[in-house]
Design an enzyme around this catalytic site. Structure first.
Site, PDB file in Angstrom:
ATOM      1  N   HIS A 215       0.532  -1.270  -0.057  1.00 50.59           N
ATOM      2  CA  HIS A 215      -0.001  -0.076  -0.364  1.00 50.59           C
ATOM      3  C   HIS A 215       0.956   1.142  -0.026  1.00 50.59           C
ATOM      4  O   HIS A 215       0.696   2.671  -0.016  1.00 50.59           O
ATOM      5  CB  HIS A 215      -0.926  -0.190   1.331  1.00 50.59           C
ATOM      6  CG  HIS A 215      -1.743  -1.091   1.597  1.00 50.59           C
ATOM      7  ND1 HIS A 215      -0.863  -2.227   2.484  1.00 50.59           N
ATOM      8  CD2 HIS A 215      -3.032  -2.187   1.252  1.00 50.59           C
ATOM      9  CE1 HIS A 215      -1.184  -3.091   2.216  1.00 50.59           C
ATOM     10  NE2 HIS A 215      -3.362  -3.278   1.389  1.00 50.59           N
ATOM     11  N   ASP A 390      -0.896   5.139   4.390  1.00 53.46           N
ATOM     12  CA  ASP A 390      -1.503   4.829   2.819  1.00 53.46           C
ATOM     13  C   ASP A 390      -2.619   5.674   2.549  1.00 53.46           C
ATOM     14  O   ASP A 390      -2.321   5.824   1.242  1.00 53.46           O
ATOM     15  CB  ASP A 390      -1.904   3.418   3.036  1.00 53.46           C
ATOM     16  CG  ASP A 390      -3.090   3.074   4.436  1.00 53.46           C
ATOM     17  OD1 ASP A 390      -3.102   4.218   4.803  1.00 53.46           O
ATOM     18  OD2 ASP A 390      -3.622   1.917   4.331  1.00 53.46           O
ATOM     19  N   GLY A 391      -2.389   7.182   2.960  1.00 53.73           N
ATOM     20  CA  GLY A 391      -2.895   7.899   2.589  1.00 53.73           C
ATOM     21  C   GLY A 391      -4.227   8.016   2.531  1.00 53.73           C
ATOM     22  O   GLY A 391      -5.006   9.065   2.310  1.00 53.73           O
ATOM     23  N   ASP A 392      -4.591   6.932   3.276  1.00 59.93           N
ATOM     24  CA  ASP A 392      -6.274   6.508   2.678  1.00 59.93           C
ATOM     25  C   ASP A 392      -7.087   7.532   4.285  1.00 59.93           C
ATOM     26  O   ASP A 392      -8.629   6.823   4.114  1.00 59.93           O
ATOM     27  CB  ASP A 392      -6.605   5.352   2.573  1.00 59.93           C
ATOM     28  CG  ASP A 392      -6.505   4.632   4.140  1.00 59.93           C
ATOM     29  OD1 ASP A 392      -5.663   4.394   5.277  1.00 59.93           O
ATOM     30  OD2 ASP A 392      -6.462   3.599   4.214  1.00 59.93           O
ATOM     31  N   HIS A 393      -6.025   7.903   5.046  1.00 60.30           N
ATOM     32  CA  HIS A 393      -7.207   8.190   6.495  1.00 60.30           C
ATOM     33  C   HIS A 393      -7.854   9.285   5.511  1.00 60.30           C
ATOM     34  O   HIS A 393      -9.601   8.999   6.706  1.00 60.30           O
ATOM     35  CB  HIS A 393      -6.800   9.167   7.688  1.00 60.30           C
ATOM     36  CG  HIS A 393      -6.622   9.297   7.992  1.00 60.30           C
ATOM     37  ND1 HIS A 393      -7.318   9.320   9.373  1.00 60.30           N
ATOM     38  CD2 HIS A 393      -7.086  10.745   8.507  1.00 60.30           C
ATOM     39  CE1 HIS A 393      -7.651   9.783  10.638  1.00 60.30           C
ATOM     40  NE2 HIS A 393      -7.802  10.597   9.793  1.00 60.30           N
ATOM     41  N   ARG A 524       5.121  -0.649  13.945  1.00 57.93           N
ATOM     42  CA  ARG A 524       5.095   0.022  13.301  1.00 57.93           C
ATOM     43  C   ARG A 524       6.706  -0.299  12.371  1.00 57.93           C
ATOM     44  O   ARG A 524       7.604   0.008  13.757  1.00 57.93           O
ATOM     45  CB  ARG A 524       4.863   1.328  13.543  1.00 57.93           C
ATOM     46  CG  ARG A 524       3.244   1.837  13.362  1.00 57.93           C
ATOM     47  CD  ARG A 524       2.782   2.592  12.106  1.00 57.93           C
ATOM     48  NE  ARG A 524       1.409   2.281  12.366  1.00 57.93           N
ATOM     49  CZ  ARG A 524       0.825   3.559  11.369  1.00 57.93           C
ATOM     50  NH1 ARG A 524       1.593   4.040  10.090  1.00 57.93           N
ATOM     51  NH2 ARG A 524      -0.511   3.360  11.271  1.00 57.93           N
ATOM     52  N   GLY A 539      -4.937  11.116  12.447  1.00 59.33           N
ATOM     53  CA  GLY A 539      -5.859  10.725  13.645  1.00 59.33           C
ATOM     54  C   GLY A 539      -6.264  11.845  14.185  1.00 59.33           C
ATOM     55  O   GLY A 539      -7.000  12.268  14.302  1.00 59.33           O
TER      56      GLY A 539
END
Lengths: 558, 558
Positions: A215, A390-393, A524, A539
């Site tokens: 991702h 992955d830039g989807d937040h 991580r 977040g």
């Protein structure tokens, strides 16, 4: 680039629909994924994860392999509700194994689903795949991500269940396969989401991102792009360096294309991989070269080696017959059992007081304000997340609030009071947003709704505390771990001390900015941790934004 | 972009090597391609064409499908020698069917191979695929190119041969399948050759090249890129408009990805293709969605419909078991016959006189001068060819002269005289350069070598005439057709009239430039013809360049 879509937001579901139409004779669509049309009384093997990786995960549904697949949105974990729905449709009474790559969202959602299913009396186990040697050092192998080695583990699980092993044995061999599997990957160029103009990540011209995740998660480092032969040498050396203690010379091998590296390039690479593994004394058992776990149109390639003992070799070599992977004779599909209806979702609401209805309407207004704010901030949140994630937040938050607002409105129109509206909003947020933050926001809203219950007034401190406790309890993060908790706790404290939403929101904003100085504590890979330094946690930024929006909304109303 | 290679010039052969290593249990590498390891006494079905289209062509070698595949260089026809080699290895005595898309180079080379094999007493037939409705109007359907519909035809041929049909019947059903097959394709972005920095062709941003060929040949027109649903509607409408007279409602369907359009995009597109075909009253028989005929990493997609009668449906639905395509139960592979050695290539040369040896040395020097000139001009020739062709002319000429010079040198070291050196050069040029121009230059040089024979002197007019006659005879082109003949005839005439190479070369150059005003007469789709206006023919330019180089080389020597 992704060229073909209708509504980009529906891309993943549309693709799954197309798959189920194409294979309607063997596969059945259910909420959250798909299952085999014909079931036998055996352990159900259910791979799962985000979409965008075809043939992973639903492409391998069929005899000898998966009994179904839990399929989330693009690069986003399926929800716990998705996993429950697929498991209920696939279970024949012999139990269920979820198997997925080691990503926080998947671990969380499949874990929640496991709890819920066990509460219904269904036997459920999880086999988490951790094959990516680039994502953590050997002494922290349990933290590694799951990439193409997923397939080897699924194949072994599927064959074991097809043989008739019981749940414990299926899980045992699946974990053994994972422990014997190592993958190293590389990327030459990033993939592009449907409807997006720019790739999710990029690799500098002439370079490759060694160890880059599927991702776009950070890998080892960028290096000059080598020849096919040099790449084969590097891959094989890295994998052999991690040969498990006591492993023999017989190996399953998977040379996997991520999307835009084409068949003939893989075959060119194979000539040297084959030679090098042979020269190092290995015997190649049913090697596979092709697209097994992709990442949309990402240009990349990975090499997986699984060291086989007799049992693993038997299971790896066993027949399988699925849309995307076929080996050997076709296993019989006799002995099907009757279909079980998927989990029903018929909401019922307790009779609400007039005060609770008025509060519900006010909450709905607040959700709409938050929705507007999150949509305006979507790309900014995505950009922050893309630095180390992955830039989807931003996309996930937007999907979550859309679903939450729609669910709350539907509940309101069905006569629900404030607590039930917020609970409905939370459940749908968790189901639709996907990912870790989706689950946490959903569970937090549900907790808040439970505190409000049927009353017509909000005790702000109690509601915020319930939200905070649930998020901390479920997510397991401490202050300083660089998560939304770093903004959430100062917000809770600010509100308790001042009683003023604006002041509390300011405290949350300052705390969110300060997360730029933090490094994630655990779970991580090290390169990711380093890369995130200097950028705030997305977040935490989202939480502060929502706090500020609610504060402004309350001021307007008074 | 193509990211992985070793020597880009060897890419196609390396990929075939990798394939044969991977499938060594079922497939055997032979010069020019690959064949099944186990043969039965049956008609041998041999698809073929340029490389870069995997799984076409060698990916479908196996029971129920192909007996072997003839594989040329990237996007370049295999040579007649390749086709002979594969046919000799695959023939079990029941005859051979070559099947390939309708491209000039393939038609020429498989035609030459057919002649040679028949001369050896082997029964050979050809089934040419013409499914691309974008490449010529219905009244010139025989001129159409072959694209993904290749696969349907191969599948039918393979099943027919597996059933035990004789050569005539296999050919009959193959031609029936071709006549019932229609394909429409589109491209969003061009592919990039190994080692190249720029794509072979491009499509403007936000547009798609409707009907663009699988080597970048011009299609219908560029149009704005539609949604998946709109594309499905356009594709289905165009195909149904060409439904064959008397066709029924049962169809084989192939939704094919060209390379970088990924699986999930194809599945999204499938939802609407499926619906539209069903709504138009069709019954879909074993539809296939995936990568069947690719073009390296080209971003594109095509839809193929084959209208089935009972016989075609039986053959389409029959089992097949190959590396890239598997359907139904695995046909038995019993009854193998012993292997036949591939055609040998052991050159033998007649004893040469000292004069002939000296002339051979001089010819070799001339070949080296031409080689240098062609390499310097390679990219310019490619650019000219890219205007209306596939841009591989420069590369093909460079490969041809490299092979020719090496073969002539090898012959010279083996003691050959001038004629034999030139014959060896011509044969290797034809075998290695691929494409129409490769075959013509190879045959022309061979004819020139035959005129020179064992003598120690060159009658320039006789040699040039032999070259010219052979090229015209084999290629079938007339002056004005915009081919190398347009420069060749003025050169021959100039040399005959003036006896001066420099003057003749000047005449060739002028004539080559003048081809910019011509439009190809036949065998090419109309858009291509229009596109080429204003650009000279690359073959004519090459011929003039070689004439000038030889002229300069002769002047230096005297």
């Amino acid at each position: 680039m992704t060229y073909l879509s209708n509504d980009p937001a529906e891309f993943a579901g549309d693709a799954l629909d197309g798959f189920c139409l194409l294979h309607a004779d063997t596969v059945r669509r259910v909420p959250g994924g798909a299952v085999r049309r014909h079931r036998r009384p055996k352990v159900a093997v259910l791979p799962g994860g985000g979409s965008g990786h075809y043939p992973a995960f639903y492409g391998v549904i069929g005899p000898g392999l998966a009994d179904g697949a839990v399929s989330g949105n693009l690069f986003t974990s399926p929800s716990a509700q998705d996993a429950c729905s697929v498991a209920l449709a696939a279970d024949s009474g012999a139990g269920v194994v979820f198997s997925y790559g080691n990503y926080a969202g998947d671990v969380l959602n499949f874990g929640l689903a496991t709890e819920r299913l066990r509460a219904k009396g269904i036997r459920v186990e999880n086999v988490v795949v951790t094959d990516d040697i680039a994502s953590a050092p050997p002494d922290r192998a349990g933290e590694r991500r799951g990439i193409a080695g997923d397939f080897t583990v699924f194949k072994v699980l599927g064959a074991a269940a097809e043989e008739g092993m019981d749940l414990d044995d299926v899980v045992r061999v699946g974990r053994k396969a994972n422990a014997a599997t190592r993958t190293i990957g590389t990327a030459f160029a990033g993939c592009t989401f449907p409807g997006a103009d720019a790739p999710l990540f990029t690799v500098p011209d002439g370079q490759m991102g060694l160890g880059l995740g599927i991702h776009g998660e950070p890998g080892l480092r960028d290096v000059p792009r080598p020849s096919a032969r040099e790449l084969a040498e590097d891959f094989v050396r890295r994998l052999l360096d991690e040969k498990p203690a006591g492993a023999g010379e017989r190996v399953a091998v998977l040379l996997n294309g991520l999307g835009s590296v084409k068949h003939e390039e893989l075959l060119v690479l194979w000539t040297d991989v084959h030679r090098l593994l042979r020269e190092s004394g290995h015997v190649l058992v049913h090697p596979e070269v092709g697209e097994i776990v992709t990442s949309l149109d990402m240009a990349g390639v990975s090499l997986t080696v699984t060291w086989l003992d007799d049992e693993l070799e038997r299971l790896w070599a066993a027949p399988a017959w699925t849309p995307a992977f076929r080996r050997g004779a076709i296993p019989e599909t006799a002995g099907t059992v009757e279909e079980v209806a998927a989990e029903e979702r018929a909401p019922r609401f307790a009779q609400a007081t007039e005060e609770s209805r008025q509060l519900a309407a006010a909450l709905l207004d607040g959700l709409r304000a938050v929705r507007k704010a999150l949509h305006e901030a979507e790309s900014e949140l995505g950009a922050i997340d893309a630095v180390a994630g992955d830039g989807d937040h931003g996309r996930g938050m937007a999907r979550g609030i859309d679903a939450a607002e729609a669910a709350a409105a539907e509940a309101w129109h069905a006569g629900a009071g404030a607590g039930d509206c917020l609970i409905a909003a939370g459940d749908e947020w968790a189901a639709r947003a996907g990912g870790t933050s989706g689950v946490l926001w959903g569970a937090g809203l549900r907790a808040a709704g439970e505190v409000i219950g049927g009353s017509g007034a909000v005790d702000a401190n109690a509601v915020v505390s319930a939200f905070t406790e649930r998020v901390r309890d479920l997510g397991g993060a401490e202050p300083g771990d660089k998560t939304l908790v770093d903004a959430l706790e100062p917000f809770r404290r600010g509100l308790r001390e001042s009683g003023d939403w604006a002041a509390a929101a300011t405290a949350a904003e300052e705390a969110a900015r300060a997360t730029a100085d933090l490094v994630p504590r655990k779970g991580r890979a090290r390169p990711l941790a380093e890369r995130s330094l200097g950028t705030p946690d997305p977040g935490a930024v989202s939480l502060a934004l929502i706090a500020r929006t609610v504060s402004g909304h309350l001021r307007e109303r008074t």
